[in-house]
Design an enzyme around this catalytic site. Structure first.
Site, PDB file in Angstrom:
ATOM      1  N   LYS A   1       0.870  -1.180   0.000  1.00  0.00           N
ATOM      2  CA  LYS A   1       0.000   0.000   0.000  1.00  0.00           C
ATOM      3  C   LYS A   1       0.904   1.227   0.000  1.00  0.00           C
ATOM      4  O   LYS A   1       2.020   1.168   0.514  1.00  0.00           O
ATOM      5  CB  LYS A   1      -0.887   0.026   1.252  1.00  0.00           C
ATOM      6  CG  LYS A   1      -2.148   0.829   1.104  1.00  0.00           C
ATOM      7  CD  LYS A   1      -3.245   0.064   0.390  1.00  0.00           C
ATOM      8  CE  LYS A   1      -4.422   0.947   0.053  1.00  0.00           C
ATOM      9  NZ  LYS A   1      -5.555   0.175  -0.449  1.00  0.00           N
TER      10      LYS A   1
ATOM     11  N   ASP B   1      -6.934   4.307  -4.629  1.00  0.00           N
ATOM     12  CA  ASP B   1      -7.600   4.138  -3.325  1.00  0.00           C
ATOM     13  C   ASP B   1      -8.244   5.493  -3.046  1.00  0.00           C
ATOM     14  O   ASP B   1      -8.486   6.270  -3.993  1.00  0.00           O
ATOM     15  CB  ASP B   1      -6.584   3.733  -2.239  1.00  0.00           C
ATOM     16  CG  ASP B   1      -7.262   3.303  -0.932  1.00  0.00           C
ATOM     17  OD1 ASP B   1      -7.808   2.196  -0.890  1.00  0.00           O
ATOM     18  OD2 ASP B   1      -7.264   4.078   0.042  1.00  0.00           O
TER      19      ASP B   1
HETATM   20  P1  NDP Z   1     -12.866   7.637  -2.850  1.00  0.00           P
HETATM   21  O1  NDP Z   1     -11.834   8.658  -2.569  1.00  0.00           O
HETATM   22  O2  NDP Z   1     -13.366   7.447  -4.224  1.00  0.00           O
HETATM   23  O3  NDP Z   1     -14.144   7.894  -1.906  1.00  0.00           O
HETATM   24  C1  NDP Z   1     -14.029   7.938  -0.524  1.00  0.00           C
HETATM   25  C2  NDP Z   1     -15.384   8.341   0.042  1.00  0.00           C
HETATM   26  O4  NDP Z   1     -15.330   8.242   1.466  1.00  0.00           O
HETATM   27  C3  NDP Z   1     -15.739   9.791  -0.270  1.00  0.00           C
HETATM   28  O5  NDP Z   1     -17.128   9.901  -0.347  1.00  0.00           O
HETATM   29  C4  NDP Z   1     -15.182  10.530   0.946  1.00  0.00           C
HETATM   30  O6  NDP Z   1     -15.815  11.767   1.194  1.00  0.00           O
HETATM   31  C5  NDP Z   1     -15.503   9.556   2.059  1.00  0.00           C
HETATM   32  N1  NDP Z   1     -14.559   9.700   3.158  1.00  0.00           N
HETATM   33  C6  NDP Z   1     -13.195   9.644   3.091  1.00  0.00           C
HETATM   34  N2  NDP Z   1     -12.673   9.846   4.304  1.00  0.00           N
HETATM   35  C7  NDP Z   1     -13.709  10.031   5.148  1.00  0.00           C
HETATM   36  C8  NDP Z   1     -13.821  10.272   6.524  1.00  0.00           C
HETATM   37  N3  NDP Z   1     -12.735  10.373   7.294  1.00  0.00           N
HETATM   38  N4  NDP Z   1     -15.076  10.409   7.055  1.00  0.00           N
HETATM   39  C9  NDP Z   1     -16.182  10.301   6.276  1.00  0.00           C
HETATM   40  N5  NDP Z   1     -16.135  10.068   4.961  1.00  0.00           N
HETATM   41  C10 NDP Z   1     -14.926   9.931   4.412  1.00  0.00           C
HETATM   42  O7  NDP Z   1     -12.273   6.253  -2.265  1.00  0.00           O
HETATM   43  P2  NDP Z   1     -12.734   4.766  -2.583  1.00  0.00           P
HETATM   44  O8  NDP Z   1     -14.189   4.728  -2.822  1.00  0.00           O
HETATM   45  O9  NDP Z   1     -11.799   4.215  -3.589  1.00  0.00           O
HETATM   46  O10 NDP Z   1     -12.371   4.028  -1.205  1.00  0.00           O
HETATM   47  C11 NDP Z   1     -13.304   3.928  -0.130  1.00  0.00           C
HETATM   48  C12 NDP Z   1     -12.876   2.795   0.802  1.00  0.00           C
HETATM   49  O11 NDP Z   1     -12.832   1.557   0.066  1.00  0.00           O
HETATM   50  C13 NDP Z   1     -11.483   2.958   1.432  1.00  0.00           C
HETATM   51  O12 NDP Z   1     -11.491   2.353   2.699  1.00  0.00           O
HETATM   52  C14 NDP Z   1     -10.605   2.122   0.494  1.00  0.00           C
HETATM   53  O13 NDP Z   1      -9.407   1.677   1.132  1.00  0.00           O
HETATM   54  C15 NDP Z   1     -11.537   0.960   0.201  1.00  0.00           C
HETATM   55  N6  NDP Z   1     -11.238   0.190  -0.994  1.00  0.00           N
HETATM   56  C16 NDP Z   1     -11.169   0.792  -2.216  1.00  0.00           C
HETATM   57  C17 NDP Z   1     -10.919   0.022  -3.348  1.00  0.00           C
HETATM   58  C18 NDP Z   1     -10.938   0.607  -4.709  1.00  0.00           C
HETATM   59  O14 NDP Z   1     -10.898  -0.181  -5.667  1.00  0.00           O
HETATM   60  N7  NDP Z   1     -11.047   1.916  -4.897  1.00  0.00           N
HETATM   61  C19 NDP Z   1     -10.652  -1.421  -3.235  1.00  0.00           C
HETATM   62  C20 NDP Z   1     -10.836  -1.959  -1.908  1.00  0.00           C
HETATM   63  C21 NDP Z   1     -11.097  -1.163  -0.845  1.00  0.00           C
HETATM   64  P3  NDP Z   1     -15.328  13.124   0.436  1.00  0.00           P
HETATM   65  O15 NDP Z   1     -15.918  13.042  -0.921  1.00  0.00           O
HETATM   66  O16 NDP Z   1     -15.875  14.209   1.305  1.00  0.00           O
HETATM   67  O17 NDP Z   1     -13.827  13.093   0.424  1.00  0.00           O
END
Ligand code: NDP
Length: 446
Positions: A124, A164
């Site tokens: 990571k 991510d």
């Molecule tokens: P994105 O950046 O596309 O989206 C993240 C989302 O979560 C946004 O809506 C963001 O809000 C919100 N968010 C982030 N931090 C916080 C916080 N501290 N409190 C509340 N909301 C928060 O990321 P992903 O969708 O790619 O990833 C989301 C999760 O899934 C993570 O845990 C990641 O590790 C996991 N994941 C992702 C994969 C992938 O293929 N992308 C694969 C496997 C797991 P805002 O828009 O306000 O920033």
């Protein structure tokens, strides 16, 4: 192996890394019995070698903002374990990024990648750089500066990064472009690339779709379906939006979405029009959810709240970030009749919340199993790149569904308890661990 002693030792040697300690403790406590059945593991001190990353790169990333001011961020890459394949794992750009978070994510990734049955080790990376409010050119300059340091440590058969939080197709494109220039090669290093230059169809959708496929398998063990169910989702990024899209396609009702500012609640389920607007707003316009009621006044917006205590649901799919669902949230979900939790994010539920779900005997899928569809499809992207071929969307989707079915099967195999309850945490941890452990034993002390 004694889990408490191992954790105490890691806490002493690596203080101030709570997320890392939390992730290690969760895995070790569920594999302890199986580990202790193999005295040869202890002779090779396998557990310590499995918990401590192979290596960590940490570096300063200096770049110039649009006003000509020089900015400095920290950049990292944690190469955790490559016993079963090249290091593989996403890159996160978020102000909260630190080594504890990246070490927890790389550790988790190792077991998740093992579960997919594809040849991928765990890694990571990331930076405390926040893309929010930055122009396209600033993001490009930052990505280039980050890769200027990282490029010599990665490669198609060495370490393959992906996206991510804060890293989507745009950022992967900029990073891959700079990597290609420095390395003077056009290979599969980086997944989540644009379709025109080696990306795989269905990769953007894969984590969310995969979670829905896992959920379908899990519900089927109790003769249940998604159709007509009320599904609470947190987040509105890549994982959350494609989860919501697939849930709606499968006849479920999406009753919530959120971002770091607050939650949108739709007690009767989002309509297709409302969802399309949210998707556009968050994916392309880089907007905030608080803007949604201006367009759809019937939707409620709750600032600074996560969805869990705001709306009743049958199924919860936390898809934002780590430790976003605590024990009080878990109590509220259970009191409202929630019978399944399938995690899109990595470690979104606190250990106390997980304990409550398992104690209540509801269906509970940890992220390392339920969200493995993203990295699995990255593995499929690597396979296509090696062959210089592109598979159709149907082909990739079919393979994704098949992989999620296989992961579910492994969880049931290793996680079934005497009363028939499937402990997916235990199942996923043991299945993921055994493959990596066998490979490490076969390869000697490295
Ligand atoms: P994105 O950046 O596309 O989206 C993240 C989302 O979560 C946004 O809506 C963001 O809000 C919100 N968010 C982030 N931090 C916080 C916080 N501290 N409190 C509340 N909301 C928060 O990321 P992903 O969708 O790619 O990833 C989301 C999760 O899934 C993570 O845990 C990641 O590790 C996991 N994941 C992702 C994969 C992938 O293929 N992308 C694969 C496997 C797991 P805002 O828009 O306000 O920033």
């Amino acid at each position: 192996m004694n889990t408490k002693e191992v954790i105490a030792d890691l806490q002493r040697r690596f203080p101030n890394e709570p997320e890392y300690h939390q992730a290690v403790e969760e895995v070790l406590s569920s594999i302890e019995d199986v580990y202790n059945e193999h005295p040869e593991f202890e002779r090779y001190n396998l557990i310590e070698r499995l918990c401590i990353p192979d290596r960590i790169f940490a570096f300063r990333v200096s770049w110039v903002d649009d006003n000509g001011r020089v900015r400095n961020n920290m950049g990292y890459r944690v190469q955790h374990n490559n016993a079963i394949g090249p290091y593989k794992g996403g890159i996160r750009f978020h102000a909260s990024v630190n080594l504890s978070i990246l070490k927890f994510l790389a550790f988790e990734q190792t077991f998740k990648n093992s579960l997919t049955t594809l040849a991928m080790g765990g890694a990571k990376g990331g930076s405390d750089f926040s893309p929010r409010g930055r122009s396209d050119m600033e993001i490009m300059r930052f990505c280039q500066a980050y890769v200027a340091e990282l490029w010599r440590h990665i490669g198609a058969d060495t370490d393959v990064p992906a996206g991510d939080i804060g890293v989507g197709a745009r950022e992967v494109g900029y990073m891959y472009g700079y990597y290609k220039k420095m390395a003077r090669e056009f290979t599969g290093t980086f997944t989540g690339k644009g379709i025109a230059f080696g990306g795989s169809l269905i990769r953007p959708e894969a984590t969310g779709y995969g979670n829905c496929y896992f959920l379908q398998n899990m519900l089927a063990t109790r003769g249940l379906e998604i159709t007509g169910r009320r599904v609470a989702i947190s987040g509105s990024g890549n994982v959350a939006t494609y989860t919501a899209k697939k849930i709606m396609e499968l006849g479920g009702k999406v009753v919530s979405m959120s971002d770091s500012g607050g939650s949108i609640i739709a007690p009767d389920g989002l309509t297709r029009e409302q969802f399309d607007y949210i998707f556009e707003l968050k994916t392309y316009m880089r907007g905030r959810l608080h803007e949604v009621p201006e367009r759809f006044p019937e939707l409620q917006y709750h600032p600074d709240r996560s969805p869990w205590r705001l709306v009743q649901c049958d199924i919860a799919m936390p898809s934002a970030t780590q430790n976003e669902l605590n024990v009080l949230d878990a109590e509220a979900l259970l009191a409202g009749g929630c019978f399944a939790v399938s995690e899109g994010a990595n470690m979104p539920s606190t250990p106390e919340a997980v304990h409550r779900f398992i104690e209540a005997r509801i269906l509970y899928a940890p992220g390392k199993a339920a969200n493995a569809g993203g990295v699995a499809t990255s593995g499929l992207e690597m396979a296509q790149n090696s062959q210089k071929l592109s598979w159709s969307a149907e082909e990739v989707d079919r393979r994704l569904a098949e992989i999620m079915r296989g992961i579910h099967e492994q969880c049931v195999r290793y996680g079934s308890e005497a009363d028939g309850y499937v402990n997916y945490v235990r199942g996923a941890n043991i299945a993921g661990f055994m493959k990596v452990a066998d490979a490490m034993m076969a390869q000697g002390v490295l």
